[in-house]
Design a protein around this motif. Structure first.
Motif, PDB file in Angstrom:
ATOM      1  N   ASP A 172       0.809  -1.211   0.000  1.00  9.21           N
ATOM      2  CA  ASP A 172       0.000   0.000   0.000  1.00  9.21           C
ATOM      3  C   ASP A 172       0.847   1.267   0.000  1.00  9.21           C
ATOM      4  OD1 ASP A 172      -2.671  -1.320   2.130  1.00  9.21           O
ATOM      5  OD2 ASP A 172      -2.319  -1.492  -0.028  1.00  9.21           O
ATOM      6  N   SER A 173       2.004   1.219   0.634  1.00 10.91           N
ATOM      7  CA  SER A 173       2.843   2.397   0.753  1.00 10.91           C
ATOM      8  C   SER A 173       3.398   2.883  -0.582  1.00 10.91           C
ATOM      9  CB  SER A 173       4.000   2.121   1.720  1.00 10.91           C
ATOM     10  OG  SER A 173       4.798   1.044   1.258  1.00 10.91           O
ATOM     11  N   VAL A 174       3.442   2.003  -1.581  1.00  7.64           N
ATOM     12  CA  VAL A 174       3.999   2.378  -2.878  1.00  7.64           C
ATOM     13  C   VAL A 174       3.008   2.180  -4.016  1.00  7.64           C
ATOM     14  CG1 VAL A 174       6.334   1.844  -2.109  1.00  7.64           C
ATOM     15  CG2 VAL A 174       5.014   0.101  -3.318  1.00  7.64           C
ATOM     16  N   LYS A 175       1.808   1.740  -3.706  1.00  5.13           N
ATOM     17  CA  LYS A 175       0.812   1.469  -4.736  1.00  5.13           C
ATOM     18  C   LYS A 175       0.509   2.739  -5.528  1.00  5.13           C
ATOM     19  CE  LYS A 175      -1.914  -1.707  -3.699  1.00  5.13           C
ATOM     20  NZ  LYS A 175      -2.934  -2.546  -3.017  1.00  5.13           N
ATOM     21  N   GLY A 176       0.474   2.582  -6.843  1.00  7.37           N
ATOM     22  CA  GLY A 176       0.257   3.721  -7.715  1.00  7.37           C
ATOM     23  C   GLY A 176       1.525   4.426  -8.127  1.00  7.37           C
ATOM     24  N   ARG A 177       2.644   4.110  -7.485  1.00  6.01           N
ATOM     25  CA  ARG A 177       3.926   4.732  -7.811  1.00  6.01           C
ATOM     26  C   ARG A 177       4.962   3.721  -8.302  1.00  6.01           C
ATOM     27  NH1 ARG A 177       6.852   6.881  -3.983  1.00  6.01           N
ATOM     28  NH2 ARG A 177       5.970   5.638  -2.268  1.00  6.01           N
ATOM     29  N   PHE A 178       4.991   2.546  -7.699  1.00  6.24           N
ATOM     30  CA  PHE A 178       5.972   1.518  -8.056  1.00  6.24           C
ATOM     31  C   PHE A 178       5.285   0.374  -8.791  1.00  6.24           C
ATOM     32  CE2 PHE A 178       9.078   2.285  -4.258  1.00  6.24           C
ATOM     33  CZ  PHE A 178       9.163   3.621  -4.606  1.00  6.24           C
ATOM     34  N   THR A 179       5.996  -0.227  -9.731  1.00 10.61           N
ATOM     35  CA  THR A 179       5.490  -1.363 -10.479  1.00 10.61           C
ATOM     36  C   THR A 179       6.576  -2.416 -10.630  1.00 10.61           C
ATOM     37  OG1 THR A 179       3.994   0.052 -11.761  1.00 10.61           O
ATOM     38  CG2 THR A 179       4.429  -2.152 -12.622  1.00 10.61           C
ATOM     39  N   VAL A 180       6.251  -3.657 -10.311  1.00  4.92           N
ATOM     40  CA  VAL A 180       7.188  -4.761 -10.490  1.00  4.92           C
ATOM     41  C   VAL A 180       6.877  -5.456 -11.813  1.00  4.92           C
ATOM     42  CG1 VAL A 180       5.742  -6.405  -9.215  1.00  4.92           C
ATOM     43  CG2 VAL A 180       8.216  -6.798  -9.414  1.00  4.92           C
ATOM     44  N   SER A 181       7.906  -5.915 -12.483  1.00  9.48           N
ATOM     45  CA  SER A 181       7.740  -6.643 -13.736  1.00  9.48           C
ATOM     46  C   SER A 181       8.872  -7.644 -13.878  1.00  9.48           C
ATOM     47  CB  SER A 181       7.700  -5.688 -14.933  1.00  9.48           C
ATOM     48  OG  SER A 181       8.924  -4.994 -15.069  1.00  9.48           O
ATOM     49  N   ARG A 182       8.755  -8.512 -14.870  1.00  9.78           N
ATOM     50  CA  ARG A 182       9.817  -9.481 -15.118  1.00  9.78           C
ATOM     51  C   ARG A 182       9.943  -9.741 -16.602  1.00  9.78           C
ATOM     52  NH1 ARG A 182       8.372 -14.572 -11.773  1.00  9.78           N
ATOM     53  NH2 ARG A 182      10.195 -15.457 -12.865  1.00  9.78           N
ATOM     54  N   ASP A 183      11.146 -10.078 -17.004  1.00  9.48           N
ATOM     55  CA  ASP A 183      11.449 -10.456 -18.369  1.00  9.48           C
ATOM     56  C   ASP A 183      12.108 -11.822 -18.298  1.00  9.48           C
ATOM     57  OD1 ASP A 183      12.514 -10.866 -20.921  1.00  9.48           O
ATOM     58  OD2 ASP A 183      12.920  -8.743 -21.227  1.00  9.48           O
ATOM     59  N   ASN A 184      11.344 -12.860 -18.600  1.00 12.83           N
ATOM     60  CA  ASN A 184      11.876 -14.219 -18.482  1.00 12.83           C
ATOM     61  C   ASN A 184      13.004 -14.484 -19.476  1.00 12.83           C
ATOM     62  OD1 ASN A 184      10.151 -14.820 -16.391  1.00 12.83           O
ATOM     63  ND2 ASN A 184       8.684 -15.944 -17.649  1.00 12.83           N
ATOM     64  N   GLY A 185      12.956 -13.851 -20.623  1.00 13.59           N
ATOM     65  CA  GLY A 185      14.014 -14.028 -21.602  1.00 13.59           C
ATOM     66  C   GLY A 185      15.354 -13.496 -21.134  1.00 13.59           C
ATOM     67  N   LYS A 186      15.329 -12.465 -20.286  1.00 12.17           N
ATOM     68  CA  LYS A 186      16.550 -11.872 -19.740  1.00 12.17           C
ATOM     69  C   LYS A 186      16.824 -12.300 -18.308  1.00 12.17           C
ATOM     70  CE  LYS A 186      16.257  -7.698 -22.579  1.00 12.17           C
ATOM     71  NZ  LYS A 186      16.181  -6.213 -22.567  1.00 12.17           N
ATOM     72  N   SER A 187      15.976 -13.154 -17.756  1.00  9.05           N
ATOM     73  CA  SER A 187      16.103 -13.607 -16.369  1.00  9.05           C
ATOM     74  C   SER A 187      16.247 -12.421 -15.418  1.00  9.05           C
ATOM     75  CB  SER A 187      17.288 -14.566 -16.217  1.00  9.05           C
ATOM     76  OG  SER A 187      17.099 -15.733 -16.985  1.00  9.05           O
ATOM     77  N   THR A 188      15.399 -11.427 -15.602  1.00 10.39           N
ATOM     78  CA  THR A 188      15.522 -10.176 -14.859  1.00 10.39           C
ATOM     79  C   THR A 188      14.186  -9.737 -14.289  1.00 10.39           C
ATOM     80  OG1 THR A 188      17.366  -9.472 -16.255  1.00 10.39           O
ATOM     81  CG2 THR A 188      16.248  -7.777 -14.985  1.00 10.39           C
ATOM     82  N   GLU A 189      14.219  -9.301 -13.035  1.00 10.40           N
ATOM     83  CA  GLU A 189      13.096  -8.663 -12.373  1.00 10.40           C
ATOM     84  C   GLU A 189      13.379  -7.176 -12.272  1.00 10.40           C
ATOM     85  OE1 GLU A 189      10.819  -8.916  -8.029  1.00 10.40           O
ATOM     86  OE2 GLU A 189      13.012  -9.017  -8.185  1.00 10.40           O
ATOM     87  N   TYR A 190      12.359  -6.367 -12.481  1.00  8.23           N
ATOM     88  CA  TYR A 190      12.507  -4.919 -12.422  1.00  8.23           C
ATOM     89  C   TYR A 190      11.584  -4.324 -11.363  1.00  8.23           C
ATOM     90  CZ  TYR A 190      14.566  -5.586 -17.055  1.00  8.23           C
ATOM     91  OH  TYR A 190      15.340  -6.004 -18.109  1.00  8.23           O
ATOM     92  N   LEU A 191      11.990  -3.185 -10.845  1.00  2.39           N
ATOM     93  CA  LEU A 191      11.117  -2.358 -10.037  1.00  2.39           C
ATOM     94  C   LEU A 191      11.156  -0.950 -10.612  1.00  2.39           C
ATOM     95  CD1 LEU A 191       9.265  -2.241  -7.512  1.00  2.39           C
ATOM     96  CD2 LEU A 191      11.257  -1.374  -6.260  1.00  2.39           C
ATOM     97  N   GLN A 192      10.062  -0.551 -11.231  1.00  6.43           N
ATOM     98  CA  GLN A 192       9.941   0.798 -11.751  1.00  6.43           C
ATOM     99  C   GLN A 192       9.416   1.693 -10.638  1.00  6.43           C
ATOM    100  OE1 GLN A 192      10.777   2.052 -14.891  1.00  6.43           O
ATOM    101  NE2 GLN A 192      10.408   4.014 -13.865  1.00  6.43           N
ATOM    102  N   MET A 193      10.195   2.696 -10.279  1.00  3.06           N
ATOM    103  CA  MET A 193       9.868   3.586  -9.184  1.00  3.06           C
ATOM    104  C   MET A 193       9.585   4.972  -9.753  1.00  3.06           C
ATOM    105  SD  MET A 193      13.020   2.316  -6.751  1.00  3.06           S
ATOM    106  CE  MET A 193      12.618   3.390  -5.380  1.00  3.06           C
TER     107      MET A 193
END
Length: 127
Positions: free
Chosen positions: A62-83
């Motif tokens: 809840d503290s970051v909802k609407g501002r942060f987004t998590v995503s993943r790219d399985n082809g690159k074996s990478t997790e992201y956090l867009q802040m």
């Protein structure tokens, strides 16, 4: 041997955007549920966001909802956090974490769920 390496931290101003990345090696990335946690000085480690394996269901604190987004790219074996729209209270060391299971929502928010952790990356937000 599973390894997680974070990158993308740094010093930014309030209102700026930042993207963190976590590269995973040692096993098939698509089999892992991934998460981000953060820890500020003198405080407990706090759940930020998570993304389940296979289904890619997303969960955000809840503290970051609407501002942060998590995503993943399985082809690159990478997790992201867009802040986006960062605030001074977002200042912390950010850690990525991985688990080989399929946790329910309540477990996704618990640090004890995760088997593997990165070393963290510092995010500092100035006014």
């Amino acid at each position: 041997q599973v390894q997680l390496v974070e990158s993308g931290g740094g010093l930014v101003q309030a209102g700026d955007s930042l993207r963190l990345a976590c590269v995973v090696s040692g096993r098939t990335f698509s089999t892992l549920s991934m998460a981000w946690f953060r820890q500020a000085p003198g405080k407990e480690r706090e759940f930020v966001a998570a993304i389940r394996r296979t289904t890619r269901l997303l969960y955000t604190a809840d503290s970051v909802k609407g501002r942060f987004t998590v995503s993943r790219d399985n082809g690159k074996s990478t997790e992201y956090l867009q802040m986006n729209s960062v605030k001074p209270e977002d200042t912390a060391v950010y850690y990525c974490a991985a688990d080989s299971g399929t946790p329910i929502l309540s477990s996704l928010r618990s640090a004890s769920t995760y088997e593997y952790w990165g070393m963290g990356t510092q995010v500092t937000v100035s006014t």
